[in-house]
Design a protein around this motif. Structure first.
Motif, PDB file in Angstrom:
ATOM      1  N   GLY A 367       0.822  -1.202   0.000  1.00 38.47           N
ATOM      2  CA  GLY A 367       0.000   0.000   0.000  1.00 38.47           C
ATOM      3  C   GLY A 367       0.853   1.247   0.000  1.00 38.47           C
ATOM      4  N   GLY A 368       0.319   2.317   0.547  1.00 37.50           N
ATOM      5  CA  GLY A 368       1.042   3.585   0.557  1.00 37.50           C
ATOM      6  C   GLY A 368       0.076   4.729   0.364  1.00 37.50           C
ATOM      7  N   ALA A 369       0.627   5.907   0.161  1.00 29.46           N
ATOM      8  CA  ALA A 369      -0.217   7.099   0.030  1.00 29.46           C
ATOM      9  C   ALA A 369      -1.013   7.066  -1.269  1.00 29.46           C
ATOM     10  N   PRO A 370      -2.228   7.682  -1.292  1.00 27.35           N
ATOM     11  CA  PRO A 370      -2.877   8.221  -0.113  1.00 27.35           C
ATOM     12  C   PRO A 370      -3.614   7.095   0.608  1.00 27.35           C
ATOM     13  N   GLY A 371      -3.375   6.946   1.857  1.00 24.94           N
ATOM     14  CA  GLY A 371      -3.994   5.821   2.581  1.00 24.94           C
ATOM     15  C   GLY A 371      -3.035   5.339   3.634  1.00 24.94           C
ATOM     16  N   ARG A 372      -2.872   4.066   3.709  1.00 24.73           N
ATOM     17  CA  ARG A 372      -2.033   3.480   4.753  1.00 24.73           C
ATOM     18  C   ARG A 372      -0.913   2.668   4.139  1.00 24.73           C
ATOM     19  N   THR A 373       0.244   2.669   4.792  1.00 25.98           N
ATOM     20  CA  THR A 373       1.329   1.777   4.417  1.00 25.98           C
ATOM     21  C   THR A 373       1.312   0.624   5.409  1.00 25.98           C
ATOM     22  N   ARG A 374       1.071  -0.575   4.877  1.00 25.41           N
ATOM     23  CA  ARG A 374       0.884  -1.729   5.757  1.00 25.41           C
ATOM     24  C   ARG A 374       2.084  -2.659   5.714  1.00 25.41           C
ATOM     25  N   GLY A 375       2.015  -3.669   6.562  1.00 20.30           N
ATOM     26  CA  GLY A 375       3.023  -4.726   6.511  1.00 20.30           C
ATOM     27  C   GLY A 375       4.293  -4.398   7.277  1.00 20.30           C
ATOM     28  N   ILE A 376       4.231  -3.435   8.193  1.00 23.26           N
ATOM     29  CA  ILE A 376       5.427  -3.120   8.994  1.00 23.26           C
ATOM     30  C   ILE A 376       5.461  -4.096  10.173  1.00 23.26           C
ATOM     31  N   ASN A 377       6.612  -4.713  10.371  1.00 22.80           N
ATOM     32  CA  ASN A 377       6.748  -5.564  11.544  1.00 22.80           C
ATOM     33  C   ASN A 377       7.475  -4.783  12.627  1.00 22.80           C
ATOM     34  N   VAL A 378       6.842  -4.694  13.763  1.00 22.96           N
ATOM     35  CA  VAL A 378       7.382  -3.895  14.862  1.00 22.96           C
ATOM     36  C   VAL A 378       7.856  -4.816  15.966  1.00 22.96           C
ATOM     37  N   CYS A 379       9.100  -4.636  16.390  1.00 25.49           N
ATOM     38  CA  CYS A 379       9.629  -5.508  17.430  1.00 25.49           C
ATOM     39  C   CYS A 379      10.378  -4.670  18.461  1.00 25.49           C
ATOM     40  N   PRO A 380       9.886  -4.596  19.689  1.00 22.02           N
ATOM     41  CA  PRO A 380      10.634  -3.851  20.701  1.00 22.02           C
ATOM     42  C   PRO A 380      11.853  -4.656  21.147  1.00 22.02           C
ATOM     43  N   VAL A 381      12.989  -4.019  21.261  1.00 18.57           N
ATOM     44  CA  VAL A 381      14.196  -4.716  21.738  1.00 18.57           C
ATOM     45  C   VAL A 381      14.809  -3.896  22.860  1.00 18.57           C
ATOM     46  N   GLU A 382      15.460  -4.585  23.810  1.00 17.63           N
ATOM     47  CA  GLU A 382      16.038  -3.849  24.929  1.00 17.63           C
ATOM     48  C   GLU A 382      17.405  -3.324  24.533  1.00 17.63           C
TER      49      GLU A 382
END
Ligand code: ADP
Ligand code: 5GP
Length: 394
Positions: A367-382
């Motif tokens: 996806g992308g503009a105009p709208g949403r960019t999807r498929g991001i993987n978010v990983c919190p790390v210490e």
């Protein structure tokens, strides 16, 4: 919570970011260079909630340009970091925000933006909000007036109310007797709709049977944010525009069994005056020709016997979902490390404390503009304490 930061992350080259506080307007701003231009993104003033501002400094003419800004703009007061990605968009990470609202993309040279520059004849930038994880593909349904699109969509929504959601379009045509505002359409007037189009609020729009019709970005996002699969009922011109955009959708055209049957259905519905019926039938001929020759459609479906057509529609949607790979890779430098962001804690969001890092994997963007960019993987790390402030591209 989190994992240990891998060695390669801490040792990788890191781009420090320019985040400046403009005391005159009491707002944070970043500047990002791309080609001969510098994109300055300015947050809202403290105490205000106006949208983020974008201006461009042209290093050749040494002058400021105010671009046409498309898409829904982020609102933030707590500052942000910015980095150029893929030589076509700027990743903006908001500080002090919830995890589902902290990642934004300002597209500056994507295919969509290049196309819009030609349309507007100005500099154009386009906002898109980053969304973690995947969302199901929207379904675009087109077909001549009276073929049975609405009937088929209603059946789908009735049978699977928690799976599918309807994108409520805007139109300048008058409501029919049984139609209500906000349900069947957002009924509006031409002046307002034309202004909204200029303000970049629409994914697509077209003049159909003498009226304006359009899909707002918000209409699609309301559905996808509720984790439902979005259904769009739009004409062939609209389908073509969506096909040309960054939206990854399945395109289905519904055909009548014959032209005579189409006319019969349109008349039997009893919603149009004779002049409109004639206009719709004339347009139907062109739409059918276009869909069958070089149209933007993946599938043509004949609506002869309703139940049979409905079963085929369900099968087709199910098989498309199975056949579609979940990811479409677009990014080369696909790992981003964010370290100066403090997220508000909320039971539905991951908490990322101020000593922690957030690893964004953007190798599978959709996806992308105009709208949403999807498929991001978010990983919190210490973090082990030795990391920089800002964003690092790995
Ligand atoms: P559209 O949304 O494509 O303009 P509608 O869903 O409003 O079309 O359908 C037009 C008319 O045709 C309606 O009265 C509907 O009940 C009828 N209809 C829809 N599908 C069939 C079918 N397969 N056989 C007979 N009538 C149908
Ligand atoms: P109606 O007036 O019968 O509701 O719709 C007329 C036509 O407009 C149909 O072909 C329908 O698919 C199309 N249409 C409805 N909403 C939109 C929209 O948002 N965009 C475009 N391009 N066409 C639309």
């Amino acid at each position: 919570m989190g994992e240990e930061v891998p060695e390669y992350i801490l040792n990788s080259s890191v781009e420090k970011l320019s985040v400046a506080y403009d005391s005159e307007s009491a707002a944070y701003q970043t500047s990002t260079n791309f080609g001969n231009k510098m994109y300055v993104v300015k947050g809202s003033e403290y105490g205000g909630n106006s949208p983020t501002n974008v201006k461009i400094f042209d290093n050749i003419t040494r002058s400021w340009i105010i671009p046409t800004v498309l898409g829904m703009k982020p609102i933030h007061v707590g500052g942000h970091s910015a980095v150029l990605l893929n030589k076509d968009r700027i990743l903006i990470v908001k500080r002090d925000s919830e995890l589902d609202d902290c990642i934004w993309f300002l597209e500056v040279d994507t295919p969509f933006v290049k196309e819009q520059k030609k349309v507007f004849g100005t500099e154009v930038v386009a906002w898109s909000k980053g969304v973690a994880g995947n969302a199901p593909k929207p379904i675009v349904i087109s077909g001549p007036s009276g073929v049975g699109k609405g009937t088929l969509i209603n059946k789908l929504m009735k049978e699977f109310p928690s799976t599918y959601g309807f994108s409520v379009s805007h139109t300048t045509r008058a409501p029919r007797e049984k139609e209500s505002d906000g349900v069947h359409y957002h009924f509006t007037d031409r002046i307002t709709m034309e202004q909204d189009i200029r303000d970049g609020k629409f994914l697509e729009f077209a003049s159909v049977h003498g009226n304006l019709y359009g899909t707002s970005i918000e209409a699609v996002e309301v559905v996808t944010d509720s984790r439902k699969r979005c259904i769009l009922d739009i004409d062939v011109q609209g389908a073509r525009s969506v096909r040309a955009s960054s939206i990854d959708a399945i395109f289905i055209f519904i055909c009548p069994p014959s032209f005579e049957e189409l006319e019969k259905r349109l008349r039997a519905r009893g919603t149009e005056v004779e002049e409109q019926i004639q206009k719709r039938l004339r347009n139907a001929k062109a739409e059918l020709d276009e869909a069958k020759s070089h149209g933007p459609f993946d599938h043509l479906l004949v609506n002869d016997e309703l139940e049979f057509c409905y079963d085929n529609l369900k099968k087709l949607i199910a098989s498309d979902e199975l056949a579609t790979p979940l990811h479409r890779s677009t990014m080369k430098n696909s790992k981003i490390l964010v370290s100066d962001v403090e997220f508000k804690t909320d039971k539905t969001f991951l908490h990322c404390g101020d000593k922690d890092l957030l690893l964004l994997d953007i190798s599978s963007l959709k996806g992308g503009a105009p709208g949403r960019t999807r498929g991001i993987n978010v990983c919190p790390v210490e973090s082990s304490g030795g990391c920089v402030n800002g964003i690092a591209q790995l």
